[in-house]
Design an enzyme around this catalytic site. Structure first.
Site, PDB file in Angstrom:
ATOM      1  N   VAL A   1      35.228  33.033  40.062  1.00  5.24           N
ATOM      2  CA  VAL A   1      36.107  32.096  39.364  1.00  5.24           C
ATOM      3  C   VAL A   1      37.349  32.772  38.786  1.00  5.24           C
ATOM      4  O   VAL A   1      38.304  32.097  38.411  1.00  5.24           O
ATOM      5  CB  VAL A   1      35.314  31.367  38.255  1.00  5.24           C
ATOM      6  CG1 VAL A   1      35.084  32.276  37.061  1.00  5.24           C
ATOM      7  CG2 VAL A   1      35.995  30.081  37.834  1.00  5.24           C
ATOM      8  N   TYR A   2      37.365  34.087  38.713  1.00  5.92           N
ATOM      9  CA  TYR A   2      38.515  34.787  38.154  1.00  5.92           C
ATOM     10  C   TYR A   2      39.701  34.670  39.103  1.00  5.92           C
ATOM     11  O   TYR A   2      39.673  35.175  40.236  1.00  5.92           O
ATOM     12  CB  TYR A   2      38.215  36.268  37.917  1.00  5.92           C
ATOM     13  CG  TYR A   2      37.187  36.573  36.842  1.00  5.92           C
ATOM     14  CD1 TYR A   2      36.691  35.586  36.007  1.00  5.92           C
ATOM     15  CD2 TYR A   2      36.715  37.871  36.665  1.00  5.92           C
ATOM     16  CE1 TYR A   2      35.746  35.876  35.031  1.00  5.92           C
ATOM     17  CE2 TYR A   2      35.781  38.177  35.688  1.00  5.92           C
ATOM     18  CZ  TYR A   2      35.299  37.168  34.878  1.00  5.92           C
ATOM     19  OH  TYR A   2      34.363  37.456  33.905  1.00  5.92           O
ATOM     20  N   SER A   3      40.761  34.017  38.625  1.00  8.63           N
ATOM     21  CA  SER A   3      41.992  33.835  39.414  1.00  8.63           C
ATOM     22  C   SER A   3      41.703  33.235  40.792  1.00  8.63           C
ATOM     23  O   SER A   3      42.289  33.629  41.794  1.00  8.63           O
ATOM     24  CB  SER A   3      42.746  35.162  39.564  1.00  8.63           C
ATOM     25  OG  SER A   3      43.305  35.554  38.330  1.00  8.63           O
ATOM     26  N   ASP A   4      40.768  32.266  40.826  1.00  8.29           N
ATOM     27  CA  ASP A   4      40.442  31.565  42.076  1.00  8.29           C
ATOM     28  C   ASP A   4      40.083  32.529  43.203  1.00  8.29           C
ATOM     29  O   ASP A   4      40.466  32.325  44.361  1.00  8.29           O
ATOM     30  CB  ASP A   4      41.616  30.677  42.518  1.00  8.29           C
ATOM     31  CG  ASP A   4      41.912  29.570  41.525  1.00  8.29           C
ATOM     32  OD1 ASP A   4      40.958  29.075  40.882  1.00  8.29           O
ATOM     33  OD2 ASP A   4      43.086  29.211  41.368  1.00  8.29           O
ATOM     34  N   GLY A   5      39.349  33.585  42.875  1.00  8.35           N
ATOM     35  CA  GLY A   5      38.920  34.553  43.876  1.00  8.35           C
ATOM     36  C   GLY A   5      39.867  35.714  44.067  1.00  8.35           C
ATOM     37  O   GLY A   5      39.515  36.718  44.708  1.00  8.35           O
TER      38      GLY A   5
END
Length: 344
Positions: A61-65
């Site tokens: 989920v961090y920066s959309d992958g």
């Protein structure tokens, strides 16, 4: 660097790990954290490895992958020198397979993380949240299958309530499945809720704490003090509402003592706050993040020295709060420790 056992496992992790939440910079929340690109990330990895920081933590989920992608690029060619920790379960999109811990979701999430990281296995895979809609046995069997397939080495959870973690451990034991050995938790001098239930559980069941946001969501940087406005560059301007709540007066009381100890030791406020955490029971590793090399090097200065017993006691007192029910009625009674010794 000091290395510690991760819970009741054979995995040795560094006392400090590196958090890659600042990598990528996509989305409103994560762009406020940082926007480290692959070249900058490689330099951060260089500095970390030179200091013995061998574990790097991220999440789908961090920066959309993008955090996993940037970290994968930064570690290319040196996979055997480090440990990779990532997480899944939180929503990554609007679709039916974009959230949760069902079998299809977990298998797909692990495969996607492996592709973004550019590796064939994940050393520590953690559920980023408890999925109340999926049977625990299904979750654990899917994770156990991924372990047996060699795609995951060790399992952990993150942000579970005590009953959720204990029920999962009991189900794993009952069915002969791989157990969680880590619990990634929020814990800091201005957030000690972990101590009331989760720390005794971890101590009893062999689950090590992997600590996130050890500086209280950026509040223990040494730049926030009583009677002063937030510094212009503080990420709290944009992200405070997304992080753990902190009572301002409690924060200022803790910072006052941190300032005193900084004057006594010659260490910085963040270094003292991190060092205090490393003295706590069950803590296996503390995740530190950094938006630049200077922040990283400062955080690395949290190890290699010790707070005195008096300094620890002063920090304990300044950061103490009344425990929640059902703990406070009994811990006020000195004889209660004959039945339930305190976790710390």
């Amino acid at each position: 660097m000091e290395y510690r056992r991760l819970g009741a496992s054979g995995l040795l992790v560094p006392a400090l790990s590196f958090g890659a939440g600042t990598f990528g910079g996509r989305g409103e929340l994560f762009s406020a954290w940082g926007d480290t690109d692959a070249a900058q990330a490689r330099r951060m990895v260089d500095i970390s490895l030179d200091a013995g920081v061998t574990m790097f933590d991220t999440a789908d989920v961090y920066s959309d992958g993008a955090s996993e992608e940037v970290l994968g690029a930064a570690i290319r060619g040196r996979r055997d020198q480090l440990l990779l920790s990532t997480k899944a379960s939180l929503p990554t999109g609007p679709g039916p397979f974009d959230a949760g811990s069902g079998r299809s979701r977990l298998i797909g999430a692990v495969e996607a993380s492996l592709r973004r990281l550019g590796v064939d296995h994940i050393d520590l895979f953690q559920l980023h949240a408890f999925d109340a809609h999926t049977p625990i046995d299904e979750v654990l069997r899917a994770l156990d299958d991924l372990v047996r397939a060699g795609k995951i080495r060790y399992l952990g959870a993150s942000n579970f309530a005590g009953w959720q973690l204990m029920k999962s451990l009991a189900a794993a034991d009952r069915n002969g499945l791989t157990r969680y050995v880590a619990h990634q938790v929020y814990y800091s001098l201005v957030g000690r809720d972990y101590e009331w239930e989760l720390m005794p559980l971890g101590r009893d069941e062999g689950v090590g704490a992997v600590v996130w946001s050890p500086l209280g969501w950026g509040r223990l940087t040494g730049k926030i003090r009583r009677g002063q406005p937030l510094p212009e560059g503080s990420r709290l301007h944009q992200t405070a509402a997304a992080g753990p709540p902190v009572n301002d007066e409690q924060l200022y009381d803790v910072v006052d003592v941190l300032d005193e100890i900084a004057a006594e030791t010659g260490k910085t406020v963040p270094q003292i706050a991190l060092n205090w955490l490393l003295t706590r029971p069950t803590v296996a590793t503390v995740i530190v993040g950094a938006r630049n090399e200077d922040q990283l090097r400062q955080n690395l200065g949290a190890i290699g020295w010790q707070l005195s017993a008096d300094q620890i006691a002063r920090l304990d007192k300044a950061s103490a709060v009344t425990p929640p029910y059902p703990y406070y009625p009994y811990y006020r009674l000195p004889d209660f420790t004959r039945l339930n010794p305190p976790a710390v």
